[in-house]
Design an enzyme around this catalytic site. Sequence first.
Site, PDB file in Angstrom:
ATOM      1  N   LYS A  13      37.670  43.138  35.948  1.00 50.40           N
ATOM      2  CA  LYS A  13      37.294  41.967  35.022  1.00 50.40           C
ATOM      3  C   LYS A  13      36.303  41.082  35.810  1.00 50.40           C
ATOM      4  O   LYS A  13      35.132  40.826  35.266  1.00 50.40           O
ATOM      5  CB  LYS A  13      38.399  41.089  34.507  1.00 50.40           C
ATOM      6  CG  LYS A  13      39.681  41.691  33.660  1.00 50.40           C
ATOM      7  CD  LYS A  13      40.969  40.748  33.320  1.00 50.40           C
ATOM      8  CE  LYS A  13      41.639  40.319  34.560  1.00 50.40           C
ATOM      9  NZ  LYS A  13      42.207  40.982  35.236  1.00 50.40           N
ATOM     10  N   ARG A  88      45.826  34.476  28.758  1.00 50.03           N
ATOM     11  CA  ARG A  88      46.636  35.530  29.525  1.00 50.03           C
ATOM     12  C   ARG A  88      48.094  35.656  28.590  1.00 50.03           C
ATOM     13  O   ARG A  88      48.921  36.425  28.971  1.00 50.03           O
ATOM     14  CB  ARG A  88      46.826  35.200  30.784  1.00 50.03           C
ATOM     15  CG  ARG A  88      46.336  35.875  31.828  1.00 50.03           C
ATOM     16  CD  ARG A  88      46.855  35.660  33.166  1.00 50.03           C
ATOM     17  NE  ARG A  88      46.670  36.297  34.117  1.00 50.03           N
ATOM     18  CZ  ARG A  88      45.824  36.652  34.724  1.00 50.03           C
ATOM     19  NH1 ARG A  88      44.625  35.700  34.810  1.00 50.03           N
ATOM     20  NH2 ARG A  88      45.608  37.570  35.953  1.00 50.03           N
ATOM     21  N   ARG A 127      40.649  46.119  48.058  1.00 46.72           N
ATOM     22  CA  ARG A 127      39.915  44.897  47.614  1.00 46.72           C
ATOM     23  C   ARG A 127      39.897  43.870  48.783  1.00 46.72           C
ATOM     24  O   ARG A 127      40.810  43.585  49.480  1.00 46.72           O
ATOM     25  CB  ARG A 127      40.328  43.849  46.348  1.00 46.72           C
ATOM     26  CG  ARG A 127      39.722  42.551  46.085  1.00 46.72           C
ATOM     27  CD  ARG A 127      39.720  42.119  44.671  1.00 46.72           C
ATOM     28  NE  ARG A 127      41.096  41.971  44.569  1.00 46.72           N
ATOM     29  CZ  ARG A 127      41.511  41.609  43.248  1.00 46.72           C
ATOM     30  NH1 ARG A 127      41.016  41.269  42.382  1.00 46.72           N
ATOM     31  NH2 ARG A 127      42.943  41.036  43.227  1.00 46.72           N
ATOM     32  N   ARG A 160      43.625  39.247  49.589  1.00 49.11           N
ATOM     33  CA  ARG A 160      44.191  38.028  48.682  1.00 49.11           C
ATOM     34  C   ARG A 160      45.764  38.110  48.936  1.00 49.11           C
ATOM     35  O   ARG A 160      46.236  39.018  49.023  1.00 49.11           O
ATOM     36  CB  ARG A 160      43.733  38.172  47.401  1.00 49.11           C
ATOM     37  CG  ARG A 160      42.828  37.203  46.771  1.00 49.11           C
ATOM     38  CD  ARG A 160      42.267  37.541  45.482  1.00 49.11           C
ATOM     39  NE  ARG A 160      43.220  37.666  44.313  1.00 49.11           N
ATOM     40  CZ  ARG A 160      43.080  37.757  43.042  1.00 49.11           C
ATOM     41  NH1 ARG A 160      41.516  37.909  42.680  1.00 49.11           N
ATOM     42  NH2 ARG A 160      44.115  37.965  42.139  1.00 49.11           N
TER      43      ARG A 160
HETATM   44  P1  AP5 Z   1      43.224  36.390  38.567  1.00 45.66           P
HETATM   45  O1  AP5 Z   1      42.251  35.933  39.774  1.00 45.66           O
HETATM   46  O2  AP5 Z   1      42.629  36.212  37.499  1.00 45.66           O
HETATM   47  O3  AP5 Z   1      43.893  38.080  38.886  1.00 45.66           O
HETATM   48  P2  AP5 Z   1      43.953  39.234  37.890  1.00 45.66           P
HETATM   49  O4  AP5 Z   1      44.052  38.984  36.470  1.00 45.66           O
HETATM   50  O5  AP5 Z   1      45.505  39.556  38.569  1.00 45.66           O
HETATM   51  O6  AP5 Z   1      42.917  40.003  38.126  1.00 45.66           O
HETATM   52  P3  AP5 Z   1      42.024  40.416  39.401  1.00 45.66           P
HETATM   53  O7  AP5 Z   1      41.221  39.182  39.942  1.00 45.66           O
HETATM   54  O8  AP5 Z   1      43.344  40.539  40.447  1.00 45.66           O
HETATM   55  O9  AP5 Z   1      41.429  41.569  38.997  1.00 45.66           O
HETATM   56  P4  AP5 Z   1      40.053  41.905  38.301  1.00 45.66           P
HETATM   57  O10 AP5 Z   1      40.151  42.650  37.089  1.00 45.66           O
HETATM   58  O11 AP5 Z   1      39.041  40.840  38.300  1.00 45.66           O
HETATM   59  O12 AP5 Z   1      39.438  43.090  39.055  1.00 45.66           O
HETATM   60  P5  AP5 Z   1      38.326  42.965  40.228  1.00 45.66           P
HETATM   61  O13 AP5 Z   1      36.910  42.999  39.577  1.00 45.66           O
HETATM   62  O14 AP5 Z   1      38.495  41.963  41.280  1.00 45.66           O
HETATM   63  O15 AP5 Z   1      44.614  35.701  38.647  1.00 45.66           O
HETATM   64  C1  AP5 Z   1      45.363  35.587  39.549  1.00 45.66           C
HETATM   65  C2  AP5 Z   1      46.783  34.703  39.472  1.00 45.66           C
HETATM   66  O16 AP5 Z   1      46.440  33.526  38.944  1.00 45.66           O
HETATM   67  C3  AP5 Z   1      47.554  35.382  38.380  1.00 45.66           C
HETATM   68  O17 AP5 Z   1      48.598  36.356  38.991  1.00 45.66           O
HETATM   69  C4  AP5 Z   1      48.283  33.984  37.925  1.00 45.66           C
HETATM   70  O18 AP5 Z   1      49.391  33.893  38.736  1.00 45.66           O
HETATM   71  C5  AP5 Z   1      47.127  32.986  37.951  1.00 45.66           C
HETATM   72  N1  AP5 Z   1      46.262  32.878  36.597  1.00 45.66           N
HETATM   73  C6  AP5 Z   1      45.071  33.086  36.675  1.00 45.66           C
HETATM   74  N2  AP5 Z   1      44.462  32.863  35.320  1.00 45.66           N
HETATM   75  C7  AP5 Z   1      46.016  32.401  34.491  1.00 45.66           C
HETATM   76  C8  AP5 Z   1      46.024  32.010  33.389  1.00 45.66           C
HETATM   77  N3  AP5 Z   1      45.091  32.006  32.318  1.00 45.66           N
HETATM   78  N4  AP5 Z   1      47.370  31.676  32.970  1.00 45.66           N
HETATM   79  C9  AP5 Z   1      48.082  31.679  33.667  1.00 45.66           C
HETATM   80  N5  AP5 Z   1      48.003  32.126  35.225  1.00 45.66           N
HETATM   81  C10 AP5 Z   1      46.664  32.414  35.683  1.00 45.66           C
HETATM   82  O19 AP5 Z   1      38.333  44.212  40.697  1.00 45.66           O
HETATM   83  C11 AP5 Z   1      39.588  44.921  41.736  1.00 45.66           C
HETATM   84  C12 AP5 Z   1      39.137  45.748  42.946  1.00 45.66           C
HETATM   85  O20 AP5 Z   1      38.441  46.781  42.252  1.00 45.66           O
HETATM   86  C13 AP5 Z   1      37.933  45.176  43.690  1.00 45.66           C
HETATM   87  O21 AP5 Z   1      38.073  45.395  45.037  1.00 45.66           O
HETATM   88  C14 AP5 Z   1      36.711  45.827  43.044  1.00 45.66           C
HETATM   89  O22 AP5 Z   1      35.520  45.848  44.090  1.00 45.66           O
HETATM   90  C15 AP5 Z   1      37.278  47.191  42.561  1.00 45.66           C
HETATM   91  N6  AP5 Z   1      36.486  47.698  41.399  1.00 45.66           N
HETATM   92  C16 AP5 Z   1      36.311  47.077  40.276  1.00 45.66           C
HETATM   93  N7  AP5 Z   1      35.799  47.864  39.577  1.00 45.66           N
HETATM   94  C17 AP5 Z   1      35.925  49.024  39.968  1.00 45.66           C
HETATM   95  C18 AP5 Z   1      35.611  50.255  39.348  1.00 45.66           C
HETATM   96  N8  AP5 Z   1      34.864  50.555  38.376  1.00 45.66           N
HETATM   97  N9  AP5 Z   1      35.792  51.665  40.274  1.00 45.66           N
HETATM   98  C19 AP5 Z   1      35.937  51.299  41.471  1.00 45.66           C
HETATM   99  N10 AP5 Z   1      36.550  49.902  42.086  1.00 45.66           N
HETATM  100  C20 AP5 Z   1      36.496  48.903  41.214  1.00 45.66           C
HETATM  101 MG    MG Z   2      39.419  38.603  39.319  1.00 46.35          MG
END
Ligand code: AP5
Ligand code: MG
Length: 214
Positions: A13, A88, A127, A160
């Site tokens: 995302k 969420r 990551r 992280r």
């Molecule tokens: P948040 O920071 O939003 O984390 P998340 O939803 O768990 O998602 P991530 O940021 O871990 O993943 P992403 O989908 O952004 O993936 P990314 O692009 O980094 O939230 C963290 C915490 O905050 C939650 O657990 C909660 O506690 C709290 N929170 C936040 N918002 C909230 C809300 N609204 N309500 C309540 N609590 C909330 O990619 C991941 C990895 O994969 C990277 O290393 C990237 O380089 C790699 N990658 C990306 N795309 C590809 C691809 N196509 N192929 C290969 N590798 C890839």
């Molecule tokens: Mg993210």
Amino acid sequence: MKIIMLGAPGAGKGTQAKRIAAKYDIPHISTGDIFRANIKEGTELGKKAKTYMDQGLLVPDELVVDLVADRIQKDDCKNGFVLDGFPRTIPQAESLDAALEKLEQKMDYAIDVDVPDENIVSRMSGRRACAGCGATYHIQFNPTKTEGICDACGDKLILRDDDKPETVQKRLDVYHDQTQPLIQYYEKAGILESVDGTMAMDDVFEAIVKILGA
Ligand code: AP5
Ligand code: MG
């Protein structure tokens, strides 16, 4: 253009939201990034959020709903925005709808970046995030030019706190339980689009641009 990014933790995302924001010149609003910035600054909000985040749990709705409602009324959101990590839960989605209704607006797209759980754990363990500017990399799929150093700002990269495998599994469980129902919510609203998030990053972005229009 007002866009919501849906998808499991680690689906990509943030990666795609940053690209969308740059291409369409709209702000990228990530509630996770906002919380992490608050943790870094040691604010009250940050202290509260950290206790939930470190366990892989969601921060309570009341700590996030007003924050986003205020943010989307800022001047830079006039031409739209891309929401990443919000809503969420169903109550968060309803509160977003209510806030927009007051502004006589509504969301245009909810894009689900679909990645099965099997792929998620390896993505998360690889990551790396920049401690300075927050840029995101992957040791295998999106490496930096110099190991451990951010290409964009030269600061050092960190893992992280919530990317430990056991916490990732908890985040996935929470996602299926509380966040996945949003897919149906936005399908009903008629704005759901889905992309295959297992493709390479550039191909995922191409699929999204096709949906949004060039
Ligand atoms: P948040 O920071 O939003 O984390 P998340 O939803 O768990 O998602 P991530 O940021 O871990 O993943 P992403 O989908 O952004 O993936 P990314 O692009 O980094 O939230 C963290 C915490 O905050 C939650 O657990 C909660 O506690 C709290 N929170 C936040 N918002 C909230 C809300 N609204 N309500 C309540 N609590 C909330 O990619 C991941 C990895 O994969 C990277 O290393 C990237 O380089 C790699 N990658 C990306 N795309 C590809 C691809 N196509 N192929 C290969 N590798 C890839
Ligand atoms: Mg993210």
